[in-house]
Every structure is written in C-alpha cells, then in structure tokens.
Design an enzyme around this catalytic site. Structure first.
Site, PDB file in Angstrom:
ATOM      1  CG  HIS A   1      -2.011   0.906   1.278  1.00  0.00           C
ATOM      2  ND1 HIS A   1      -3.235   0.595   1.826  1.00  0.00           N
ATOM      3  CD2 HIS A   1      -2.129   2.168   0.834  1.00  0.00           C
ATOM      4  CE1 HIS A   1      -4.046   1.628   1.717  1.00  0.00           C
ATOM      5  NE2 HIS A   1      -3.395   2.599   1.127  1.00  0.00           N
TER       6      HIS A   1
ATOM      7  CD  GLU B   1      -4.036  -2.916   0.603  1.00  0.00           C
ATOM      8  OE1 GLU B   1      -4.522  -3.958   1.021  1.00  0.00           O
ATOM      9  OE2 GLU B   1      -3.562  -2.030   1.354  1.00  0.00           O
TER      10      GLU B   1
ATOM     11  CG  HIS C   1      -8.114  -3.073   8.123  1.00  0.00           C
ATOM     12  ND1 HIS C   1      -7.840  -2.736   9.426  1.00  0.00           N
ATOM     13  CD2 HIS C   1      -7.460  -2.176   7.357  1.00  0.00           C
ATOM     14  CE1 HIS C   1      -7.072  -1.666   9.437  1.00  0.00           C
ATOM     15  NE2 HIS C   1      -6.806  -1.300   8.195  1.00  0.00           N
TER      16      HIS C   1
HETATM   17  N1  PXP Z   1      -6.748  -4.049   3.170  1.00  0.00           N
HETATM   18  C1  PXP Z   1      -6.498  -2.730   3.103  1.00  0.00           C
HETATM   19  C2  PXP Z   1      -7.196  -1.923   2.077  1.00  0.00           C
HETATM   20  C3  PXP Z   1      -5.567  -2.127   3.964  1.00  0.00           C
HETATM   21  O1  PXP Z   1      -5.312  -0.816   3.881  1.00  0.00           O
HETATM   22  C4  PXP Z   1      -4.886  -2.930   4.897  1.00  0.00           C
HETATM   23  C5  PXP Z   1      -3.853  -2.308   5.791  1.00  0.00           C
HETATM   24  O2  PXP Z   1      -2.826  -1.827   4.996  1.00  0.00           O
HETATM   25  C6  PXP Z   1      -5.181  -4.300   4.924  1.00  0.00           C
HETATM   26  C7  PXP Z   1      -6.122  -4.834   4.066  1.00  0.00           C
HETATM   27  C8  PXP Z   1      -4.487  -5.236   5.875  1.00  0.00           C
HETATM   28  O3  PXP Z   1      -4.852  -4.928   7.180  1.00  0.00           O
HETATM   29  P1  PXP Z   1      -3.990  -5.505   8.386  1.00  0.00           P
HETATM   30  O4  PXP Z   1      -2.647  -4.871   8.311  1.00  0.00           O
HETATM   31  O5  PXP Z   1      -4.777  -5.101   9.589  1.00  0.00           O
HETATM   32  O6  PXP Z   1      -3.925  -6.998   8.203  1.00  0.00           O
END
Ligand code: PXP
Length: 240
Positions: free
Chosen positions: A43, A70, A192
């Site tokens: 990301h 992302e 997430h």
């Molecule tokens: N999906 C998106 C769009 C995110 O921004 C993130 C965090 O960068 C994640 C998934 C992954 O989340 P986590 O780091 O809590 O596993």
C-alpha cells in the site's frame, strides 16, 4: 481455499527506521512465497512512511505470485499502476494522512470519478477491487461502475470478535454482503485486522477468494519467524 496475500507494509515501516535496508521487503516477499503465500500486497502511501515506489518496482521484477497494490487512486498512485500493471489493484478511499484504511467507498459520491479509472485499469489487464463496507446498496454500485471484486473491510468483524460483542450478528452482516456481491457477479476479498484467531470463522463465509493480511501476521512473525507465520495462516485457511 481462500488465497493468502501477505501485506508487507510493516516490514517496510521497520526497514525505514534505519538507512541500510533491513529488514528487506524483497527478502520477506521471497520468504512468503517459499512458505506458500498466494500473493503479496503493498500500500504505497503518499507520505512513503512504509512502502516506497522503489519497493513496488523491485517487487514487480521478482514476484512469481499475484501482486496486489492498494491505495487511493491519486495521479501518483495511478502512474505506479500504469507502469507495474499488477495482477490486482485495490482502490481504497483513505486520506493522505490516514493512520490506516478506516472505511470503505461511498460510491454514491465517488462512483462517477472512479468509473473511468476502473475502466482504464481493466483495459491495462489489471483486476480491480474496491474496498467496501458490508453495505448492500454500496456493493450494487461497485458492480455498476465496473469493479471485478470488492474487498470487505473487516475491522468491525475483528473488533466484535475481539470483544465477543455481537459477533454473530456482525458476522451475518458480512455473510449477507458477500452473498450479495457474489449474486451480482463480484468476486469477494477481505482484509483488515484479520488474525490467527478470527480468520477461520470469517473464511467460513463461502467463496471468499482472497484475504490480505499484514499487521497481525508480521506481529506473529516476530515470535514465530515469517516462514512459519505464513504457514500458520495457510494452515488456518486450509480448514475451511
Ligand atoms: N486491506 C487494506 C485496504 C488495507 O489498507 C490494509 C492495511 O494496509 C489491509 C487490508 C491489511 O490490514 P492488516 O494490516 O490489519 O492486516
């Protein structure tokens, strides 16, 4: 089985605390691949606090698994996507200074400017996923503006699970959202705050194609090592 895409932002965050490249994002990606991860997610944020554009270009050169990038489709972000043409681009409505992604798209207000961006990315051969709350009306708009998939924002499920608070009703909401998406022809990803405790229940929702997991997996890797942590997440996913 649901695919696991490992988010390497936190490896880059640690790497950025010094100036000599350890831990290496590229070596971590190799380890995840050797352990069997189906994909790597990054990301790149505008402030470059973790993943930097150079990381994205280097990963694109070496990856043998799906690459998911992302981000909020700013002009700079889209330049990276045009150059790299990853397997998947997950568009996220996060503000430049967001601590972490904290909500899904409102497509009533953002649908018209996202539609041509989705078209362009698909024309480049990039699969497009939209980060979404489990909101049935919004999910219908995602289909209408051309997305291939949605990524369900799982923070409220993870919080309910952690606090043992209405977890069943929150889970049912996600289940309905996933079913709705699938009925109208959208693939369903999720991510997430997923972790070794809450993952199996979430992935009992039929047809979740991919989870992208960063924070908890990298935290587990501090205890277990990255290779073993990836194996553990894959083991949980294989229970579906
Ligand atoms: N999906 C998106 C769009 C995110 O921004 C993130 C965090 O960068 C994640 C998934 C992954 O989340 P986590 O780091 O809590 O596993």
């Amino acid at each position: 089985m649901t695919n696991l895409s490992v988010n390497l932002n936190k490896v880059a965050l640690l790497r950025n605390a010094r100036n000599f490249g350890i831990p290496s994002v590229i070596e971590s990606a190799s380890t995840c691949i050797r352990a069997g991860a189906h994909g790597i997610t990054v990301h790149p944020r505008p402030d470059q606090r973790h993943i930097k554009p150079e990381d994205v270009y280097e990963l694109a050169q070496m990856l043998t698994v799906e690459f998911n990038i992302e981000g909020n489709p700013s002009p700079q972000f889209l330049e990276i996507i045009r150059e790299v043409k990853p397997t998947q681009c997950t568009l996220v409505p996060d503000a430049p200074d967001a601590f972490t992604s904290d909500h899904g798209w409102n497509l009533v207000t953002n649908g018209s400017w996202l539609r041509p961006i989705i078209r362009e990315l698909k024309d480049l051969g990039v699969r497009v996923s939209l980060f979404m709350d489990p909101d049935l009306t919004q999910i219908e708009y995602a289909k209408e503006i051309g997305a291939d998939r949605i990524e369900l924002y799982t923070e409220s499920y993870a919080t309910a699970f952690r606090n043992s608070d209405h977890v069943e009703s929150v889970f049912q909401e996600y289940k309905k959202a996933a079913r709705k998406a699938q009925e109208i022809g959208l693939g369903v990803n999720a991510g997430h705050d997923l972790n070794l405790q809450n993952l199996e229940k979430f992935c009992s929702i039929p047809g979740i194609l991919e989870v992208s997991i960063g924070h908890a997996l990298i935290a587990d890797a501090l205890e277990m090592g990255l290779f073993t942590a990836v194996k553990e997440y894959l083991r949980v996913l294989s229970h579906e």
